[in-house]
Scaffold this motif. Structure first.
Motif, PDB file in Angstrom:
ATOM      1  N   GLY A 177      88.214  36.141 157.500  1.00 57.29           N
ATOM      2  CA  GLY A 177      88.205  35.699 156.110  1.00 57.29           C
ATOM      3  C   GLY A 177      88.844  34.346 155.919  1.00 57.29           C
ATOM      4  O   GLY A 177      89.749  33.963 156.657  1.00 57.29           O
ATOM      5  N   ARG A 178      88.360  33.632 154.926  1.00 51.38           N
ATOM      6  CA  ARG A 178      88.889  32.309 154.587  1.00 51.38           C
ATOM      7  C   ARG A 178      89.754  32.410 153.346  1.00 51.38           C
ATOM      8  O   ARG A 178      89.309  32.906 152.293  1.00 51.38           O
ATOM      9  CB  ARG A 178      87.747  31.319 154.353  1.00 51.38           C
ATOM     10  CG  ARG A 178      88.217  29.914 153.969  1.00 51.38           C
ATOM     11  CD  ARG A 178      87.051  28.961 153.857  1.00 51.38           C
ATOM     12  NE  ARG A 178      87.467  27.630 153.404  1.00 51.38           N
ATOM     13  CZ  ARG A 178      88.031  26.707 154.176  1.00 51.38           C
ATOM     14  NH1 ARG A 178      88.242  26.972 155.454  1.00 51.38           N
ATOM     15  NH2 ARG A 178      88.390  25.537 153.697  1.00 51.38           N
ATOM     16  N   TYR A 179      90.985  31.937 153.454  1.00 52.35           N
ATOM     17  CA  TYR A 179      91.899  31.928 152.318  1.00 52.35           C
ATOM     18  C   TYR A 179      91.653  30.663 151.494  1.00 52.35           C
ATOM     19  O   TYR A 179      91.455  29.569 152.033  1.00 52.35           O
ATOM     20  CB  TYR A 179      93.347  31.950 152.794  1.00 52.35           C
ATOM     21  CG  TYR A 179      94.350  32.111 151.673  1.00 52.35           C
ATOM     22  CD1 TYR A 179      94.886  33.357 151.383  1.00 52.35           C
ATOM     23  CD2 TYR A 179      94.734  31.030 150.893  1.00 52.35           C
ATOM     24  CE1 TYR A 179      95.791  33.518 150.349  1.00 52.35           C
ATOM     25  CE2 TYR A 179      95.631  31.186 149.852  1.00 52.35           C
ATOM     26  CZ  TYR A 179      96.156  32.424 149.582  1.00 52.35           C
ATOM     27  OH  TYR A 179      97.042  32.573 148.544  1.00 52.35           O
ATOM     28  N   SER A 180      91.671  30.806 150.176  1.00 55.61           N
ATOM     29  CA  SER A 180      91.534  29.658 149.284  1.00 55.61           C
ATOM     30  C   SER A 180      92.088  30.036 147.921  1.00 55.61           C
ATOM     31  O   SER A 180      92.534  31.179 147.707  1.00 55.61           O
ATOM     32  CB  SER A 180      90.059  29.245 149.148  1.00 55.61           C
ATOM     33  OG  SER A 180      89.337  30.224 148.423  1.00 55.61           O
ATOM     34  N   ALA A 181      92.036  29.092 147.000  1.00 54.88           N
ATOM     35  CA  ALA A 181      92.475  29.385 145.632  1.00 54.88           C
ATOM     36  C   ALA A 181      91.580  30.432 144.977  1.00 54.88           C
ATOM     37  O   ALA A 181      91.994  31.095 144.023  1.00 54.88           O
ATOM     38  CB  ALA A 181      92.476  28.106 144.799  1.00 54.88           C
ATOM     39  N   ILE A 182      90.367  30.578 145.490  1.00 52.31           N
ATOM     40  CA  ILE A 182      89.448  31.587 144.966  1.00 52.31           C
ATOM     41  C   ILE A 182      89.684  32.932 145.636  1.00 52.31           C
ATOM     42  O   ILE A 182      89.776  33.968 144.983  1.00 52.31           O
ATOM     43  CB  ILE A 182      87.985  31.141 145.181  1.00 52.31           C
ATOM     44  CG1 ILE A 182      87.739  29.769 144.541  1.00 52.31           C
ATOM     45  CG2 ILE A 182      87.025  32.188 144.632  1.00 52.31           C
ATOM     46  CD1 ILE A 182      87.980  29.724 143.051  1.00 52.31           C
ATOM     47  N   HIS A 183      89.814  32.898 146.960  1.00 57.50           N
ATOM     48  CA  HIS A 183      90.016  34.137 147.720  1.00 57.50           C
ATOM     49  C   HIS A 183      91.466  34.194 148.181  1.00 57.50           C
ATOM     50  O   HIS A 183      91.797  33.828 149.299  1.00 57.50           O
ATOM     51  CB  HIS A 183      89.060  34.183 148.913  1.00 57.50           C
ATOM     52  CG  HIS A 183      89.046  35.521 149.602  1.00 57.50           C
ATOM     53  ND1 HIS A 183      88.872  35.653 150.947  1.00 57.50           N
ATOM     54  CD2 HIS A 183      89.195  36.784 149.114  1.00 57.50           C
ATOM     55  CE1 HIS A 183      88.912  36.932 151.288  1.00 57.50           C
ATOM     56  NE2 HIS A 183      89.105  37.635 150.184  1.00 57.50           N
TER      57      HIS A 183
END
Length: 218
Positions: A177-183
């Motif tokens: 999984g990719r972490y971001s401000a969305i996820h």
């Protein structure tokens, strides 16, 4: 100058819109028709004000977490005798580089918000949670518990990195999984609950967007 102004206005608008969108997304229900059963598996949702995590019994509904998260991975394997696990997901540098909030660096926060493919699942071996303002208790059906477990297991990289945790009873595991401000870490918790069929917000980037769906414990 006009182009710079447009860019600055767009960035500012995005920054201001993000928390509003997060609140609205957390208010829109997914699995709106879900209701807890009278009997089932008791799980807990916990928050430290920044991160949320799911606390689950090690043995329930045919799921045995002892094979996924064995006591031998702990600095002190004796904690493996505890009967629950607290599981969360997040960005690797944020997790490992921030053992205390005093260690938090703006560069780490910015890097995580922009996006990172380096993520980890954080697992604490814990007892059953006591009643607390930052803990929510809910009962789920065995099939829902198994779907929740399947989501967590799908987040793990088989045979991936294991990293010692902050204490003697926790471990970090390499994750997909990719972490971001969305996820975010909280969105991951919301996604896991949603996948299991449990009522939760449509998008839960903030802890409050997760916690609001469940009654206080105690």
């Amino acid at each position: 100058m006009r182009r710079a102004f447009v860019i600055a206005a767009s960035v500012t608008g995005g920054v201001l819109a993000y928390p509003v969108a997060g609140v609205v997304g957390g208010l829109i229900p997914s699995n709106a028709g879900w209701a807890p059963p009278e009997r089932g598996i008791t799980i807990y949702i916990e928050s430290n004000g920044i991160h949320t995590g799911i606390v689950m019994p090690k043995l329930a509904a045919g799921v045995d977490w002892r094979e996924d998260f064995p006591a031998r991975d702990l600095v002190d394997p004796r904690y493996g005798a505890l009967d629950h696990l607290s599981i969360g997901w997040g960005e690797r540098n944020f997790y490992i580089g921030t053992p205390t909030w005093a260690d938090l660096k703006p560069s780490v926060v910015l890097g995580a918000a922009v996006g990172s493919d380096e993520t980890m699942v954080h697992v604490d071996h814990v007892p059953r949670p006591a009643p607390d303002g930052e803990v929510r208790r809910l009962v789920v059906r065995p099939a829902e518990y198994r779907r929740l477990a399947a989501y967590v297991r799908a987040s793990l990289v088989p045979g991936g990195e294991r990293h010692p945790g902050y204490f003697r009873y926790d471990v970090f595991y390499a994750a997909h999984g990719r972490y971001s401000a969305i996820h975010t870490c909280n969105a991951w918790v919301g996604n896991a609950l949603r996948f299991a069929g449990i009522r939760v917000g449509a998008w839960t980037p903030f802890p409050g967007a997760v916690m609001r769906w469940f009654p206080r414990y105690g």
